[in-house]
Enzyme design. Structure first.
Site, PDB file in Angstrom:
ATOM      1  N   SER A  71      68.756  42.381  26.382  1.00  0.00           N
ATOM      2  CA  SER A  71      68.715  43.459  27.254  1.00  0.00           C
ATOM      3  C   SER A  71      68.089  44.672  26.928  1.00  0.00           C
ATOM      4  O   SER A  71      68.023  45.544  27.611  1.00  0.00           O
ATOM      5  CB  SER A  71      70.031  43.571  27.610  1.00  0.00           C
ATOM      6  OG  SER A  71      70.753  42.619  28.604  1.00  0.00           O
ATOM      7  N   LYS A  74      65.531  46.212  29.062  1.00  0.00           N
ATOM      8  CA  LYS A  74      65.818  47.383  30.086  1.00  0.00           C
ATOM      9  C   LYS A  74      65.368  48.469  29.807  1.00  0.00           C
ATOM     10  O   LYS A  74      65.143  49.378  30.838  1.00  0.00           O
ATOM     11  CB  LYS A  74      67.346  47.094  30.472  1.00  0.00           C
ATOM     12  CG  LYS A  74      67.849  45.691  31.081  1.00  0.00           C
ATOM     13  CD  LYS A  74      69.240  45.739  31.241  1.00  0.00           C
ATOM     14  CE  LYS A  74      69.690  44.416  32.103  1.00  0.00           C
ATOM     15  NZ  LYS A  74      69.939  43.256  31.296  1.00  0.00           N
ATOM     16  N   SER A 315      74.349  46.731  32.088  1.00  0.00           N
ATOM     17  CA  SER A 315      73.422  45.886  31.712  1.00  0.00           C
ATOM     18  C   SER A 315      73.172  44.833  32.690  1.00  0.00           C
ATOM     19  O   SER A 315      73.175  43.642  32.660  1.00  0.00           O
ATOM     20  CB  SER A 315      73.730  45.036  30.299  1.00  0.00           C
ATOM     21  OG  SER A 315      72.392  44.870  29.765  1.00  0.00           O
TER      22      SER A 315
END
Length: 481
Positions: A71, A74, A315
């Site tokens: 993640s 991101k 997330s």
């Protein structure tokens, strides 16, 4: 003698309070020792620490080795979205018609057009139906068309794991979707099971939002053992509940649906019926709205600068994928992941960064085909700090040790009682054999640092790796050149 005893007690007090007068100093040797931890045996690490103002490198270890970021990807997706779409960008869901209203009758078709909003909830669809009813419409002569063509029909990302398919974090992507909560877990249902007091009796089940789009196979019962579980069979919306739940206990699970557009269709038809609006034609899934269709009602999301808070703090994968496809639609008139990746690459080039040094295939980091280095991420963190929207983006990052869920996010339980508490602003990342932490932190002299640590290919639990990330954060708060 009396003075000597007082001095001894003072020194003991300072010792027990953790060296209150002098803070320990971290150096490159400190990080070298950390990376020699046995938890990293056989693993691969990319680590870089830099001065946020000058960009000067303070420490590096395999800085250009590309690893799976999970993640941490991101960071790239949201930063690009803030520039490509703009902080004030809003998703939209529209109700349009291609006929005219004659009394209570709407001639022609009614179109529910989704423009990618992953935050739309049942109440928002009900409000659209109520807006139509407030205009006096009680009958639609034509078809009810659910238009999800703003994005393509690829519901999952490249190489997403099969065993993630029914999870909330692996939910299908659609331009017309629905979220069951304010975390915006689009494309999922919340399944609440409650065990009756009498052992052996079946659990009761409630779906949120309420729908008959899915089918339940309920074999779960009240009883000992805590073996309750729920799965969705591939390619279907058959939810299978099995095992035992302790008497009186309640359990909530988030389960993704197969084809979220059709879930929206189910919910919106219910909303129209509640308003006394009857549709005489067919239900059409995936039809395109004519350019000449008249806008009858609209729902807009919060601006992007607000949406990145739940996205980064929690997330949120589906929101990330929606942003990626929205960037593709904005820049190339194509709501695809490929067009979105190209938009991110162009953003990088405008910041003086080289997109050829990394591989991106989705927006969330759920695919293991994403590959980035700590050099890539620290370059991004430095570039982002120069943007006019930086404060909103920085504030949206999880804050270490902050107990407020929408402040601390995925770092709210970490680094409490350390100098990194309410200091570290960073994005976490995690999947089997992958852990990452990248962000901003102030050192002992109040200087802001950027850093990125990516760890891949370790075996066993992630806890020892996260402990190393925590040690890194504390070490950076004590850094002195």
């Amino acid at each position: 003698m009396h003075f000597g005893r007082w001095l001894h007690l003072l020194c003991l007090s300072l010792l027990l309070n953790g060296c209150a007068s002098v803070s320990p100093t971290s150096t490159s040797a400190t990080l070298d020792r950390m990376l020699a931890d046995p938890a990293l045996n056989g693993a691969t690490v990319s680590l870089m620490v830099r001065d946020a103002r000058s960009g000067a490198t303070l420490y590096q270890y395999n800085p250009r080795t590309r690893l799976v970021p999970a993640s941490n990807l991101k960071l790239l997706t949201t930063a690009a979205a803030m520039e490509v779409l703009g902080p004030q960008y809003r998703f939209s869901t529209q109700l349009r018609g291609n006929g005219v209203q004659q009394g209570e009758r709407l001639t022609g078709n009614l179109y529910l057009r989704g423009l990618g909003d992953p935050t739309t909830q049942l109440a928002d669809y009900q409000a659209l139906a109520a807006q139509l009813a407030s205009q006096g419409v009680r009958q639609v002569q034509g078809d009810l068309v659910f238009d999800d063509t703003w994005f393509d029909t690829e519901r999952l990302g490249v190489d997403w794991a099969q065993d993630d398919e029914s999870t909330y974090y692996g939910a299908q992507i659609s331009a017309l979707t629905v979220s069951p909560d304010t975390d915006f877990d689009a494309g999922t249902l919340i399944v609440t099971a409650k065990a009756p007091a009498t052992a052996g009796q079946p659990v009761s089940v409630v779906l949120s939002p309420p729908t008959d789009y899915v089918q339940l196979s309920n074999r779960a019962v009240s009883g000992p053992g805590n073996t309750y579980g729920i799965t969705r069979r591939h390619g279907t919306n058959l939810l299978q509940l099995t095992g035992a739940l302790a008497p009186g206990e309640q359990r909530r699970e988030w389960v993704s649906v197969w084809e979220p557009t059709q879930l929206v269709a189910n919910l919106f038809e219910q909303a129209l019926a509640q308003q006394g609006i009857k549709v005489l034609g067919r239900r059409v899934i995936g039809g395109a709205t004519p350019n000449t269709a008249t806008l009858l009602a609209e729902h807009q999301s919060a601006p992007l600068q607000a949406l990145i808070t739940p996205l980064l703090k929690l997330s949120n994968n589906n929101m990330s994928e929606a942003l990626l496809k929205a960037m593709g639609r904005q820049t190339a008139n194509a709501g695809t992941a490929q067009a979105g990746v190209a938009a991110v690459a162009a953003f990088m080039q405008r910041q003086g960064l080289d997109p050829a040094t990394l591989s991106q295939v989705d927006g969330s980091g759920l695919s293991r085909r994403n590959l980035v280095s700590s050099q890539n991420l620290t370059d991004l963190l430095l570039a982002t700090a120069r943007q006019p929207w930086f404060k909103a983006w920085y504030d949206a990052l999880p804050i270490a040790g902050n107990a407020n869920r929408m402040s601390g996010g995925s770092l709210r339980y970490r680094l409490r009682g350390t100098p990194a508490e309410n200091n570290l602003h960073a994005k976490t990342g995690s999947m089997a054999g992958v852990s990452s932490l990248s962000g901003y932190i102030q050192d002992a002299d109040g200087r802001r640092l950027v850093f990125s640590m990516l760890s891949n290919n370790y075996l066993g639990d992630a806890a020892p790796i996260r402990a190393l990330e925590n040690r890194l954060a504390v070490a950076l708060t004590q850094w002195r050149d």
